[in-house]
Design a protein around this motif. Structure first.
Motif, PDB file in Angstrom:
ATOM      1  N   LEU A 209       0.726  -1.229   0.052  1.00 22.98           N
ATOM      2  CA  LEU A 209      -0.049   0.092  -0.071  1.00 22.98           C
ATOM      3  C   LEU A 209       0.925   1.324   0.007  1.00 22.98           C
ATOM      4  N   ASP A 210       0.886   1.802  -1.271  1.00 16.34           N
ATOM      5  CA  ASP A 210       1.739   2.826  -1.485  1.00 16.34           C
ATOM      6  C   ASP A 210       1.269   4.388  -0.958  1.00 16.34           C
ATOM      7  N   ASP A 211       2.243   5.353  -0.432  1.00 13.76           N
ATOM      8  CA  ASP A 211       1.762   6.583  -0.093  1.00 13.76           C
ATOM      9  C   ASP A 211       0.897   6.453   1.038  1.00 13.76           C
ATOM     10  N   PHE A 212       1.256   5.519   2.035  1.00 11.60           N
ATOM     11  CA  PHE A 212       0.173   5.122   3.234  1.00 11.60           C
ATOM     12  C   PHE A 212       0.060   6.492   4.200  1.00 11.60           C
TER      13      PHE A 212
ATOM     14  N   VAL B 237       9.623   2.450   4.632  1.00 15.66           N
ATOM     15  CA  VAL B 237       9.535   4.104   4.853  1.00 15.66           C
ATOM     16  C   VAL B 237      10.263   4.446   3.301  1.00 15.66           C
ATOM     17  N   GLU B 238       9.751   5.636   3.000  1.00 14.30           N
ATOM     18  CA  GLU B 238      10.397   6.388   1.699  1.00 14.30           C
ATOM     19  C   GLU B 238      10.808   7.802   2.097  1.00 14.30           C
ATOM     20  N   GLY B 239      11.712   8.181   1.188  1.00 16.16           N
ATOM     21  CA  GLY B 239      12.006   9.628   1.458  1.00 16.16           C
ATOM     22  C   GLY B 239      13.172   9.716   2.484  1.00 16.16           C
TER      23      GLY B 239
HETATM   24 CA    CA Z   1       5.169   6.149  -2.262  1.00 17.18          CA
END
Ligand code: CA
Ligand code: C2E
Ligand code: CA
Ligand code: CA
Length: 286
Positions: free
Chosen positions: A182-185, A242-244
């Protein structure tokens, strides 16, 4: 004079003009860009927060436009969705990426790196396209890559309020062993209890959470929120990515909070496939 205001400002804004012209040009050039071979894929490593090892990569598409140079997906994915090109483009990205995962595996006699996994973004249009499951099965069979090496990323917003018809293809893929992330959660307003009925095995926490970890120590409320999400995710058997991640302080705090995997400029920018391979190799051989 007031009535003409809106238009006058638009015309007087050369940047807006340029944007509109470019958008028009892009829309015209987009349908044939795939045939002309103008798309390429960069790969960004996914790193295990516990031991720092490279576990896989996310495939991120770019368009090498003959006049405008390299365009980021934010410039053309919405257009591709609007024109329907996203279905063949998305299929192309999937095939290229899975092929690439196979090449990484072969380049290492199959084993040195362990299985590098590949994450591929799915647009909502691909979810509703009837060929998704079959295309994916065929691509995996053609390339000899096992389903558990593939993770498909779907944005939280695409699944908010999703009915069973929309979830069915994702369930089929999940049953085969493909991971669904689930992206950009955290950017949508999905009911956390709703997570139980989605066939997802990974939560990708949106970059905004990572940004809130810039200070060390981070704001106690932000820490509590992430801690709560991570513990809920783990209690539902979901892994947390976690992204970014741009700094060591962010990585350290997110690791302490129990996040499993990280992605971001702190580790590496998206790059060509050889780069990912080098990073993984350096990492495996010390
Ligand atoms: Ca994302
Ligand atoms: P996303 O799936 O959320 O991908 C993460 C974005 O964050 C990527 O932007 C990546 O380059 C960027 N990023 C990675 N690390 C950092 C960091 O440390 N700091 C910051 N500020 N940014 C970081 P990119 O490559 O421009 O892609 C933008 C979006 O385009 C992606 O967001 C995804 O939604 C979409 N996209 C990319 N490739 C595809 C594709 O093949 N198919 C579809 N449907 N969408 C794609
Ligand atoms: Ca993504
Ligand atoms: Ca994002």
């Amino acid at each position: 004079a007031k009535a003409a205001g809106g238009n006058r400002f638009e015309l007087a804004d050369p940047e807006a003009d340029a944007r509109a012209i470019t958008r028009h040009g892009l829309t015209t050039a987009l349908p044939t860009a795939l045939d002309r071979g103008e798309f390429f894929i960069e790969y960004q490593p996914l790193v295990h927060l516990g031991d720092g090892s490279v576990r896989g990569a996310e495939a991120l598409v770019r368009w090498l436009h003959p006049q405008h140079g390299v365009l980021s997906p934010d410039r053309f994915i919405p257009l591709a969705e609007h024109t329907g090109l996203i279905v063949p483009l998305g299929r192309w990205v999937l095939e290229q990426s899975v092929r690439q995962a196979r090449e990484w595996r072969d380049a290492n006699g199959g084993d040195v790196l362990g299985p590098l996994r590949i994450n591929v973004n799915l647009s909502p249009c691909q979810l509703t396209h009837p060929g998704l499951v079959q295309d994916t099965v065929e691509i995996l069979e053609r390339t000899g890559v096992t389903p558990d090496a593939l993770c498909l990323e779907v944005t939280e917003s695409a699944l908010i309020g999703a009915d069973d018809d929309l979830l069915k293809p994702l369930r089929r893929l999940a049953e085969m062993g493909v991971d669904i992330a689930l992206d950009d959660f955290g950017t949508g307003y999905s009911n956390l209890a709703n997570l139980r009925r989605l066939p997802v095995s990974v939560l990708k926490l949106d970059r905004s959470f990572t940004q809130s970890m810039q200070q060390f120590p981070a704001d106690p409320v932000d820490l509590k929120i992430v801690e709560g999400i991570v513990s809920l995710a783990h209690s539902l058997d979901l892994a947390v990515t976690v992204e970014g991640v741009e700094t060591g302080a962010q990585a350290e705090q997110l690791r302490i909070l129990g996040c499993d995997t990280a992605q971001g400029w702190y580790y590496a920018r998206p790059g060509p496939p050889e780069r990912l391979h080098e990073l993984a190799l350096v990492d495996a051989t010390g």
